[in-house]
Design a protein around this motif. Structure first.
Motif, PDB file in Angstrom:
ATOM      1  N   ARG A  51       5.486   3.048  -0.504  1.00 25.30           N
ATOM      2  CA  ARG A  51       4.312   3.061  -1.381  1.00 25.30           C
ATOM      3  C   ARG A  51       3.074   3.500  -0.603  1.00 25.30           C
ATOM      4  N   VAL A  52       2.897   2.988   0.601  1.00 19.42           N
ATOM      5  CA  VAL A  52       1.740   3.361   1.417  1.00 19.42           C
ATOM      6  C   VAL A  52       1.766   4.865   1.687  1.00 19.42           C
ATOM      7  N   ILE A  53       2.917   5.374   2.117  1.00 16.68           N
ATOM      8  CA  ILE A  53       3.052   6.788   2.465  1.00 16.68           C
ATOM      9  C   ILE A  53       2.797   7.689   1.259  1.00 16.68           C
ATOM     10  N   ASN A  54       3.283   7.275   0.098  1.00 17.41           N
ATOM     11  CA  ASN A  54       3.208   8.138  -1.076  1.00 17.41           C
ATOM     12  C   ASN A  54       2.004   7.901  -1.973  1.00 17.41           C
ATOM     13  N   ASP A  55       1.363   6.746  -1.880  1.00 16.03           N
ATOM     14  CA  ASP A  55       0.296   6.424  -2.831  1.00 16.03           C
ATOM     15  C   ASP A  55      -1.105   6.367  -2.225  1.00 16.03           C
TER      16      ASP A  55
END
Length: 179
Positions: A12-16
């Motif tokens: 989630r961190v990487i993509n959002d």
């Protein structure tokens, strides 16, 4: 299970979240390290539960015996480890490399598992976690942890979690790993 939840958080961190490229790479590196730890834990469990664990009949008692001496003006040191023989075999730890070899040679993730050969490169990447081990600038995190490696760990972990090892190989909770 904690590591699986953590890598979902990292996903989630990487993509959002928009972040600097350096922080982005460090999150991909963390994803790979924790994802590989999950693979290693699963491999360790499977190897041992299938009866392929490494055993020994020796228990180390001490490694602190050393003798220093000089012969012909050259200094030497002998180190001695003392073992006690056990009455029966006990399990001993295995390196991730040993686990990978056993899993692949015995087809422990199932005969239909398609990507045994992709696990070893993950181990090699996981071993790059120490910054001081860089021999030159080409071995830094900046060059070693990219989208390709991020997708590799997602692919391998997804396939393991969908493998014959697990009854419900269509579990919705792992869809974030599907590349």
């Amino acid at each position: 299970s904690y590591s699986l939840q953590y890598i979902e958080f990292l996903y989630r961190v990487i993509n959002d979240i928009k972040m600097s490229s350096v922080i982005h790479k460090q999150n991909m590196k963390s994803f790979l390290i924790h994802g590989t730890a999950v693979i290693e834990a699963i491999a360790n469990f499977v190897v041992i539960s299938q009866g392929y664990g490494k055993t020994t009949i020796w228990k180390s008692l001490t490694k602190n015996h050393s003798v220093e001496y000089t012969l012909n003006s050259v200094s030497y040191k002998n180190e001695v480890e003392i073992f006690e023989k056990l009455e029966s075999k006990v399990l001993t730890s295995m390196t991730f490399d040993t686990l990978i070899k056993k899993v692949e040679s015995k087809k422990l993730f199932g005969s239909s598992f398609p990507i045994y050969s992709k696990i070893k490169p993950l181990r090699q990447l996981r071993n790059k976690i120490h910054i001081h081990d860089s021999e030159n600038s080409g071995y830094t995190d900046w060059y070693n942890f990219n989208r390709k490696e991020y997708e590799l760990i997602r692919e391998v972990l997804f396939e393991i979690l969908r493998s014959d090892l697990f009854n419900n190989n269509e579990f919705e909770g792992f869809k974030f790993l599907n590349v």
